[in-house]
Write a protein that holds these residues in place. Sequence first.
Motif, mmCIF file in Angstrom:
data_model
loop_
_atom_site.group_PDB
_atom_site.id
_atom_site.type_symbol
_atom_site.label_atom_id
_atom_site.label_comp_id
_atom_site.label_asym_id
_atom_site.label_seq_id
_atom_site.Cartn_x
_atom_site.Cartn_y
_atom_site.Cartn_z
ATOM 1 N N TYR A 88 -16.229 -14.666 83.173
ATOM 2 C CA TYR A 88 -15.191 -13.459 83.061
ATOM 3 C C TYR A 88 -14.398 -13.395 81.926
ATOM 4 O O TYR A 88 -13.729 -14.569 81.707
ATOM 5 C CB TYR A 88 -14.369 -13.642 84.423
ATOM 6 C CG TYR A 88 -13.360 -12.257 84.821
ATOM 7 C CD1 TYR A 88 -12.189 -12.494 84.807
ATOM 8 C CD2 TYR A 88 -14.104 -11.110 85.108
ATOM 9 C CE1 TYR A 88 -11.519 -11.395 85.029
ATOM 10 C CE2 TYR A 88 -13.297 -9.829 85.326
ATOM 11 C CZ TYR A 88 -11.830 -10.105 85.431
ATOM 12 O OH TYR A 88 -11.107 -9.241 85.387
ATOM 13 N N PHE A 115 -4.769 -11.539 72.527
ATOM 14 C CA PHE A 115 -5.256 -12.668 73.089
ATOM 15 C C PHE A 115 -6.718 -12.467 73.822
ATOM 16 O O PHE A 115 -6.776 -11.612 74.626
ATOM 17 C CB PHE A 115 -4.347 -13.460 74.144
ATOM 18 C CG PHE A 115 -3.202 -14.085 73.238
ATOM 19 C CD1 PHE A 115 -1.971 -13.152 73.134
ATOM 20 C CD2 PHE A 115 -3.347 -15.330 72.797
ATOM 21 C CE1 PHE A 115 -0.950 -13.978 72.611
ATOM 22 C CE2 PHE A 115 -2.174 -15.704 72.077
ATOM 23 C CZ PHE A 115 -1.047 -15.171 71.985
ATOM 24 N N PHE A 143 -7.253 -19.496 76.894
ATOM 25 C CA PHE A 143 -6.666 -18.608 76.189
ATOM 26 C C PHE A 143 -7.207 -18.852 74.686
ATOM 27 O O PHE A 143 -7.315 -20.026 74.353
ATOM 28 C CB PHE A 143 -5.359 -18.059 76.076
ATOM 29 C CG PHE A 143 -4.624 -17.405 77.271
ATOM 30 C CD1 PHE A 143 -4.535 -18.198 78.318
ATOM 31 C CD2 PHE A 143 -4.827 -16.089 77.155
ATOM 32 C CE1 PHE A 143 -4.179 -17.046 79.431
ATOM 33 C CE2 PHE A 143 -4.125 -15.231 78.169
ATOM 34 C CZ PHE A 143 -3.821 -15.892 79.396
ATOM 35 N N GLY A 144 -7.449 -18.042 73.742
ATOM 36 C CA GLY A 144 -7.584 -18.145 72.540
ATOM 37 C C GLY A 144 -6.252 -18.261 71.581
ATOM 38 O O GLY A 144 -5.358 -17.977 72.337
ATOM 39 N N LEU A 191 -7.386 -19.308 83.750
ATOM 40 C CA LEU A 191 -7.911 -18.861 82.507
ATOM 41 C C LEU A 191 -7.771 -19.816 81.115
ATOM 42 O O LEU A 191 -6.568 -20.453 81.042
ATOM 43 C CB LEU A 191 -6.962 -17.558 82.112
ATOM 44 C CG LEU A 191 -7.302 -16.255 83.109
ATOM 45 C CD1 LEU A 191 -6.527 -15.151 82.635
ATOM 46 C CD2 LEU A 191 -8.755 -15.956 83.068
ATOM 47 N N TYR A 245 -5.606 -9.410 76.334
ATOM 48 C CA TYR A 245 -4.286 -9.145 76.477
ATOM 49 C C TYR A 245 -3.470 -8.886 75.130
ATOM 50 O O TYR A 245 -4.048 -9.269 74.113
ATOM 51 C CB TYR A 245 -3.453 -10.433 77.170
ATOM 52 C CG TYR A 245 -3.617 -10.796 78.465
ATOM 53 C CD1 TYR A 245 -4.799 -11.609 78.968
ATOM 54 C CD2 TYR A 245 -3.215 -10.493 79.620
ATOM 55 C CE1 TYR A 245 -5.266 -11.912 80.147
ATOM 56 C CE2 TYR A 245 -3.355 -10.785 80.886
ATOM 57 C CZ TYR A 245 -4.568 -11.517 81.250
ATOM 58 O OH TYR A 245 -4.577 -11.601 82.394
ATOM 59 N N THR A 269 0.508 -8.363 78.256
ATOM 60 C CA THR A 269 -0.222 -7.254 79.184
ATOM 61 C C THR A 269 -1.618 -7.325 79.180
ATOM 62 O O THR A 269 -2.199 -7.320 78.052
ATOM 63 C CB THR A 269 0.417 -5.993 78.480
ATOM 64 O OG1 THR A 269 2.078 -6.038 78.304
ATOM 65 C CG2 THR A 269 -0.001 -4.622 79.410
ATOM 66 N N PHE A 270 -1.999 -7.238 80.407
ATOM 67 C CA PHE A 270 -3.703 -7.375 80.572
ATOM 68 C C PHE A 270 -3.868 -5.889 79.967
ATOM 69 O O PHE A 270 -3.603 -4.771 80.222
ATOM 70 C CB PHE A 270 -3.794 -7.438 82.113
ATOM 71 C CG PHE A 270 -5.383 -6.925 82.266
ATOM 72 C CD1 PHE A 270 -5.551 -5.795 83.211
ATOM 73 C CD2 PHE A 270 -6.290 -7.724 82.028
ATOM 74 C CE1 PHE A 270 -6.725 -5.605 83.651
ATOM 75 C CE2 PHE A 270 -7.688 -7.522 82.262
ATOM 76 C CZ PHE A 270 -7.626 -6.168 83.201
ATOM 77 N N LEU A 308 -11.268 -11.662 79.499
ATOM 78 C CA LEU A 308 -10.205 -10.670 79.513
ATOM 79 C C LEU A 308 -9.496 -10.392 78.139
ATOM 80 O O LEU A 308 -9.731 -11.510 77.229
ATOM 81 C CB LEU A 308 -9.071 -11.013 80.336
ATOM 82 C CG LEU A 308 -9.419 -11.407 81.752
ATOM 83 C CD1 LEU A 308 -9.694 -13.075 81.980
ATOM 84 C CD2 LEU A 308 -8.414 -11.254 82.718
ATOM 85 N N SER A 323 -12.728 -17.186 82.114
ATOM 86 C CA SER A 323 -12.623 -18.301 82.955
ATOM 87 C C SER A 323 -14.162 -18.496 83.631
ATOM 88 O O SER A 323 -15.081 -17.551 83.351
ATOM 89 C CB SER A 323 -11.744 -17.508 84.080
ATOM 90 O OG SER A 323 -12.311 -16.547 84.722
#
Lengths: 118, 112
Positions: free
Chosen positions: B32, B89, B102-103, B100, B36, B45-46, B34, B93
């Motif tokens: 999964y 970002f 993150f980069g 999560l 941001y 913010t997503f 994402l 996951s």
Amino acid sequence: EADIYQTPRYLVIGTGKKITLECSQTMGHDKMYWYQQDPGMELHLIHYSYGVNSTEKGDLSSESTVSRIRTEHFPLTLESARPSHTSQYLCASSESPGQGKTSGNTIYFGEGSWLTVV
Amino acid sequence: DQQVKQNSPSLRVQEGRISILNCDYTNSMFDYFLWYKKYPAEGPTFLISISSIKDKNEDGRFTVFLNKSAKHLSLHIVPSQPGDSAVYFCAASAGANSKLTFGKGITLSVRP
């Protein structure tokens, strides 16, 4: 989108002081998180909670502590602040799988607390 | 060892053109992903997400593409607007109950 609130937004404090960063969410999310981010760097997970009375250390070691006495509240405390604690602290929350219609892995952030220790 | 990599620290694009933000990952268990968006002095913010069972997900001006064999995903913004200027970002996951990763983020600047 979660409603998640952090206070204070900005704090300048002297070395050795005790501080508590407040975080509250109104969506009833089971999971809550604290991330730390320095400019130009990735977000590092320092604490998380999967429910009331559940707290775990994150991937990045932190001298801060957290508590989760109520579902909606996840405060972070530094007993004795040092200049190395200067950073942005981001609180976030998410649903557990099956708790709602969004993916349990989508987390929603508050606006952040900028801490400067002098 | 960074499991989510955003190798380009910045990107400058002309207003109206396409912005392409890239992200690579090393953990084959990630399922999964994402994106941001973060303005200075605000929380992330997503924006948009994608499950590993898909290779594309679209939401308005934002489209995310996933190439599982290359362990690569990208965010396309069309058309780019000055208000899109922010740090983006990528996150990933592994499993429904995992945390999560993150980069480091990429700073997008959209010139009027």
